[in-house]
Design an enzyme around this catalytic site. Structure first.
Site, short mmCIF file in Angstrom:
data_model
loop_
_atom_site.label_atom_id
_atom_site.label_comp_id
_atom_site.label_asym_id
_atom_site.label_seq_id
_atom_site.Cartn_x
_atom_site.Cartn_y
_atom_site.Cartn_z
CB CYS A 113 16.96 1.63 -19.51
SG CYS A 113 18.72 1.82 -19.25
CG HIS A 249 16.09 -2.57 -19.36
ND1 HIS A 249 16.85 -2.40 -20.49
CD2 HIS A 249 16.75 -1.95 -18.34
CE1 HIS A 249 17.93 -1.71 -20.17
NE2 HIS A 249 17.90 -1.43 -18.88
CG ASN A 279 21.59 -1.70 -19.45
OD1 ASN A 279 20.89 -1.41 -20.42
ND2 ASN A 279 21.42 -1.17 -18.26
O1 UT7 Z 1 19.38 0.08 -16.88
C1 UT7 Z 1 19.21 1.13 -15.99
C2 UT7 Z 1 19.01 0.63 -14.64
N1 UT7 Z 1 20.25 0.13 -14.10
C3 UT7 Z 1 20.22 -0.92 -13.37
O2 UT7 Z 1 19.18 -1.48 -13.21
C4 UT7 Z 1 21.48 -1.32 -12.65
C5 UT7 Z 1 21.10 -1.65 -11.24
N2 UT7 Z 1 22.22 -2.02 -10.40
C6 UT7 Z 1 22.90 -3.16 -10.54
O3 UT7 Z 1 22.73 -3.91 -11.47
C7 UT7 Z 1 23.85 -3.54 -9.43
O4 UT7 Z 1 23.64 -2.68 -8.32
C8 UT7 Z 1 25.36 -3.49 -9.83
C9 UT7 Z 1 25.67 -4.64 -10.76
C10 UT7 Z 1 25.66 -2.16 -10.50
C11 UT7 Z 1 26.24 -3.62 -8.60
O5 UT7 Z 1 25.91 -4.81 -7.88
P1 UT7 Z 1 25.66 -4.76 -6.29
O6 UT7 Z 1 25.41 -6.12 -5.88
O7 UT7 Z 1 24.57 -3.75 -6.07
O8 UT7 Z 1 27.06 -4.28 -5.75
P2 UT7 Z 1 27.44 -2.95 -4.94
O9 UT7 Z 1 27.23 -1.74 -5.80
O10 UT7 Z 1 26.76 -2.98 -3.64
O11 UT7 Z 1 28.99 -3.16 -4.76
C12 UT7 Z 1 29.51 -4.29 -4.09
C13 UT7 Z 1 31.03 -4.21 -4.13
C14 UT7 Z 1 31.59 -2.84 -3.77
O12 UT7 Z 1 32.75 -3.05 -2.99
P3 UT7 Z 1 32.69 -2.88 -1.39
O13 UT7 Z 1 32.26 -1.45 -1.15
O14 UT7 Z 1 31.69 -3.87 -0.91
O15 UT7 Z 1 34.10 -3.17 -0.99
C15 UT7 Z 1 32.00 -2.27 -5.09
O16 UT7 Z 1 33.09 -1.37 -5.01
O17 UT7 Z 1 31.50 -4.50 -5.45
C16 UT7 Z 1 32.44 -3.50 -5.84
N3 UT7 Z 1 32.38 -3.36 -7.29
C17 UT7 Z 1 33.11 -4.13 -8.12
N4 UT7 Z 1 34.01 -5.11 -7.89
C18 UT7 Z 1 34.56 -5.69 -8.97
C19 UT7 Z 1 31.63 -2.51 -8.03
N5 UT7 Z 1 31.86 -2.71 -9.33
C20 UT7 Z 1 32.77 -3.70 -9.42
C21 UT7 Z 1 33.41 -4.35 -10.49
N6 UT7 Z 1 34.28 -5.34 -10.22
N7 UT7 Z 1 33.13 -4.05 -11.78
#
Ligand code: UT7
Length: 322
Positions: A113, A249, A279
């Protein structure tokens, strides 16, 4: 003193659009979750037969037209991509052939990225040292090809696209400073574990797809981007208020908002495309730049801060007068 300056911008997104509603039919997700956690509502996806070089060519031709330049004026081509068409030749060489430009240096940069920030920084050094006078710098990706479309934690995040700039030598800046960093110790948080160097079998059974510990990457991204904003301002003896536009980004609206807050900058001065593009990895910064230049928000003489964070980890920033 020779400086480098952006003289033209271009962008290209494939026609095919994938909305959050479309994704609801593919994986266990909701439009609401995607919008609230990421800010994304749709992304563009390359169709079969449409590859990274196709996207790069469209963006490059638009950048050349906006700079009033012909491909024959270009003496350096750098393509930032993590999703090259082929093992070799590089996407930059494939693009050079499309542009019917023979003989100038052409190579790819792989910094995921942060790729475009790395590529623009390298092109700036070529120009400042007098090695090149007119560079074509492109970020182009078909990230959709390395996504596991059954993994909801990654497949909803990314999209395809390309952005390009023409960077030319001049007596006035231009690019004021560039700041590049990497720390390979974090490769386990965001990677594609297989690769052709390990043999084609290493790409089987899911090892050819992006895996990410999203929440840990998120925290690292927010902290690291906050630090690089400080580093960039300090290096230029500037205050937050000296920046006219932040071109971040586009990974997640919440990461972008955190960086804007660090700069005490209203979101009115932050270019946001993540809602419509998702992204696009190495393409996201030049695509965002092109959008805001073409819609008239960014004007000549304004001070822009570009920043990115991604796989590697890699991160970087560029401060420039547009
Ligand atoms: O470009 C390269 C760099 N990349 C980034 O900068 C990405 C950085 N990360 C993020 O943007 C965020 O961490 C995400 C958008 C990927 C995830 O958001 P989060 O607030 O960190 O959520 P989480 O990973 O802590 O997950 C929360 C919950 C989980 O369920 P439980 O364990 O709390 O029951 C996941 O399983 O959300 C669930 N989850 C989803 N639910 C519905 C994960 N993906 C999805 C989904 N739809 N697509």
């Amino acid at each position: 003193m020779i400086y480098s300056r952006i003289t033209g911008t271009g962008g290209y997104l494939p026609d095919k659009v994938l909305t959050n509603q479309d994704l609801e039919k593919i994986v266990d997700t909701t439009d609401q979750w995607i919008r609230e956690r990421t800010g994304i509502s749709k992304r563009h996806i390359a169709v079969e037969g449409q590859n990274t070089v196709d996207l790069a060519e469209c963006a490059a031709r638009r950048a050349l037209a906006s700079a009033g330049r012909d491909a024959q004026d270009i003496d350096l081509i750098i393509v930032a991509t993590t999703t090259p068409d082929r093992v070799f030749p590089s996407t930059a060489c494939l693009l050079q052939k499309r542009l019917d430009r023979h003989g100038c240096a052409a190579f790819d940069i792989q910094a995921v990225c942060t790729g475009f920030v790395y590529a623009l920084s390298v092109a700036d050094k070529f120009i400042r040292t007098g090695t090149a006078k007119c560079a074509l710098v492109i970020g182009a990706e078909t990230l959709s090809r390395v996504l596991d479309w059954t993994d909801r934690s990654t497949c909803v995040l990314f999209g395809d696209g390309a952005g390009a700039v023409v960077l030319e030598a001049g007596e006035e800046p231009g690019i004021l400073s560039t700041h590049l960093h990497a720390d390979g110790a974090y490769e386990h948080l965001l990677s594609v574990s297989g690769g052709v160097g390990q043999g084609y079998d290493s790409l089987k059974e899911g090892n050819g797809y992006v895996t990410m510990k999203g929440n840990e990457v998120f925290k690292m991204a927010v902290n690291t981007l906050g630090r690089i904003v400080d580093e960039t301002l300090e290096a230029n003896n500037m205050e937050q208020s000296d920046i006219d536009w932040l071109i971040p980004h586009q990974a997640n609206i919440r990461i972008i908002q955190a960086t804007a807050k660090k700069l005490k900058m209203s979101m009115d001065h932050v270019v946001v495309t993540v809602d419509e593009h998702g992204n696009t990895s190495g393409a996201s910064v030049p695509l965002a730049l092109d959008v805001a230049v073409r819609d008239g928000r960014i004007k000549r003489g304004e001070t822009l801060l570009m920043e990115a964070f991604g796989g590697g980890f890699t991160w970087g920033s560029i401060l420039l007068k547009f």
